[in-house]
Design a protein around this motif. Structure first.
Motif, PDB file in Angstrom:
ATOM      1  N   GLY A  73      38.863  36.674  49.771  1.00  0.00           N
ATOM      2  CA  GLY A  73      38.317  36.342  48.461  1.00  0.00           C
ATOM      3  C   GLY A  73      36.808  36.253  48.468  1.00  0.00           C
ATOM      4  O   GLY A  73      36.140  36.650  47.506  1.00  0.00           O
ATOM      5  N   THR A  74      36.262  35.743  49.576  1.00  0.00           N
ATOM      6  CA  THR A  74      34.809  35.701  49.714  1.00  0.00           C
ATOM      7  C   THR A  74      34.241  37.114  49.769  1.00  0.00           C
ATOM      8  O   THR A  74      33.214  37.414  49.155  1.00  0.00           O
ATOM      9  CB  THR A  74      34.424  34.923  50.986  1.00  0.00           C
ATOM     10  N   VAL A  75      34.933  37.980  50.489  1.00  0.00           N
ATOM     11  CA  VAL A  75      34.507  39.384  50.564  1.00  0.00           C
ATOM     12  C   VAL A  75      34.532  40.021  49.172  1.00  0.00           C
ATOM     13  O   VAL A  75      33.643  40.797  48.808  1.00  0.00           O
ATOM     14  CB  VAL A  75      35.389  40.170  51.543  1.00  0.00           C
ATOM     15  N   ALA A  76      35.544  39.677  48.367  1.00  0.00           N
ATOM     16  CA  ALA A  76      35.623  40.221  47.012  1.00  0.00           C
ATOM     17  C   ALA A  76      34.387  39.823  46.207  1.00  0.00           C
ATOM     18  O   ALA A  76      33.771  40.652  45.524  1.00  0.00           O
ATOM     19  CB  ALA A  76      36.882  39.717  46.313  1.00  0.00           C
ATOM     20  N   GLY A  77      33.999  38.553  46.296  1.00  0.00           N
ATOM     21  CA  GLY A  77      32.805  38.111  45.585  1.00  0.00           C
ATOM     22  C   GLY A  77      31.556  38.815  46.072  1.00  0.00           C
ATOM     23  O   GLY A  77      30.691  39.200  45.275  1.00  0.00           O
ATOM     24  N   LEU A  78      31.455  39.006  47.382  1.00  0.00           N
ATOM     25  CA  LEU A  78      30.289  39.696  47.933  1.00  0.00           C
ATOM     26  C   LEU A  78      30.256  41.157  47.500  1.00  0.00           C
ATOM     27  O   LEU A  78      29.183  41.706  47.205  1.00  0.00           O
ATOM     28  CB  LEU A  78      30.297  39.594  49.462  1.00  0.00           C
ATOM     29  N   GLN A  79      31.423  41.808  47.468  1.00  0.00           N
ATOM     30  CA  GLN A  79      31.468  43.196  47.005  1.00  0.00           C
ATOM     31  C   GLN A  79      30.976  43.291  45.563  1.00  0.00           C
ATOM     32  O   GLN A  79      30.241  44.216  45.202  1.00  0.00           O
ATOM     33  CB  GLN A  79      32.894  43.742  47.105  1.00  0.00           C
ATOM     34  N   ALA A  80      31.369  42.342  44.734  1.00  0.00           N
ATOM     35  CA  ALA A  80      30.892  42.331  43.353  1.00  0.00           C
ATOM     36  C   ALA A  80      29.386  42.084  43.309  1.00  0.00           C
ATOM     37  O   ALA A  80      28.663  42.680  42.485  1.00  0.00           O
ATOM     38  CB  ALA A  80      31.638  41.270  42.547  1.00  0.00           C
TER      39      ALA A  80
ATOM     40  N   ALA B 273      37.656  34.904  38.254  1.00  0.00           N
ATOM     41  CA  ALA B 273      36.239  35.087  37.920  1.00  0.00           C
ATOM     42  C   ALA B 273      35.737  36.440  38.408  1.00  0.00           C
ATOM     43  O   ALA B 273      34.989  37.132  37.704  1.00  0.00           O
ATOM     44  CB  ALA B 273      35.409  33.959  38.526  1.00  0.00           C
ATOM     45  N   VAL B 274      36.158  36.837  39.614  1.00  0.00           N
ATOM     46  CA  VAL B 274      35.713  38.119  40.168  1.00  0.00           C
ATOM     47  C   VAL B 274      36.184  39.274  39.294  1.00  0.00           C
ATOM     48  O   VAL B 274      35.429  40.225  39.030  1.00  0.00           O
ATOM     49  CB  VAL B 274      36.203  38.286  41.620  1.00  0.00           C
ATOM     50  N   ILE B 275      37.410  39.210  38.819  1.00  0.00           N
ATOM     51  CA  ILE B 275      37.922  40.281  37.961  1.00  0.00           C
ATOM     52  C   ILE B 275      37.122  40.348  36.659  1.00  0.00           C
ATOM     53  O   ILE B 275      36.770  41.437  36.175  1.00  0.00           O
ATOM     54  CB  ILE B 275      39.427  40.090  37.708  1.00  0.00           C
TER      55      ILE B 275
END
Length: 209
Positions: free
Chosen positions: A26-33, A121-123
């Motif tokens: 999930g942290t990686v998802a936020g960083l990718q965004a 939130a990321v989505i």
């Protein structure tokens, strides 16, 4: 864990590789965004000068939006790390005796419910990134237009990871309404990925300026 904005890449990678519940996917998802937002900021920054005078207000607005989205994505990455640390702590609670088992179960359910906040939130952020990329693509500097594709690809990865994390929480959702709400978000990601793929394809085959 320090704020992600202050982390060295090597330190963050070590934390991701460690046998701990957070930081994780999930942290990686936020960083990718956040990467996607930063790339859009860069393209906007290169789209200046007399050649872009006619679209300057649009470029300025998109640059501000991209910076805001980057900040939101970093906040979501940090939130994910915090909430999944809480999940790990809940699972580590004692389970000896009926009272302890009930308290542990309640703590786990509460922590898992909290863990849906960051991927949702990321989505949302990725949907805003898609809109910004779609708008920047036809007006941005053609010499760096491939970075719009890179931004779309990063946002795609972020949305895909966030969807997986939400799906993993569907079974533990406290109520039927909550499950339906999460399922609707999950189902909507396919359309978002299609939009981001379309941006990437258009950036790969740009119309000559």
């Amino acid at each position: 864990m320090q704020h992600l904005g202050n982390e060295r890449v090597s330190s963050l990678l070590e934390q991701l590789a460690a046998r701990t519940p957070a930081p994780g996917g999930g942290t990686v998802a936020g960083l990718q965004a956040a990467f996607a937002g930063s790339l859009l900021s860069m393209v906007a920054g290169y789209s200046d000068g007399a050649k872009y005078a006619g679209v300057e207000p649009v470029i300025t607005r998109l640059a501000e939006q991209a910076s805001e989205l980057t900040d939101r994505a970093l906040a979501a990455a940090e939130d994910d790390a915090r909430t999944f640390a809480a999940v790990g702590a809940a699972y580590a609670l004692p389970s000896d005796g009926e009272v302890a088992k009930a308290e542990r179960k309640a703590a786990i359910n509460s922590a898992l419910a909290g863990a849906t906040t960051a991927p949702r939130a990321v989505i949302d952020i990725c949907a805003d990134l898609a809109a910004a990329a779609e708008e920047l693509l036809p007006v941005g500097n053609r010499s760096v237009i491939a970075d719009v594709a890179a931004a779309a690809a990063s946002a795609r990865a972020a949305a895909s990871i966030a969807r997986v994390n939400l799906e993993s929480n569907l079974a533990s959702a406290a109520t039927g309404n909550e499950r339906e709400s999460l399922q609707a978000i999950v189902d909507g990601v396919d359309r978002l990925l299609e939009r981001l793929d379309a941006v990437t394809e258009a950036a790969r085959n740009p119309v000559p300026a």
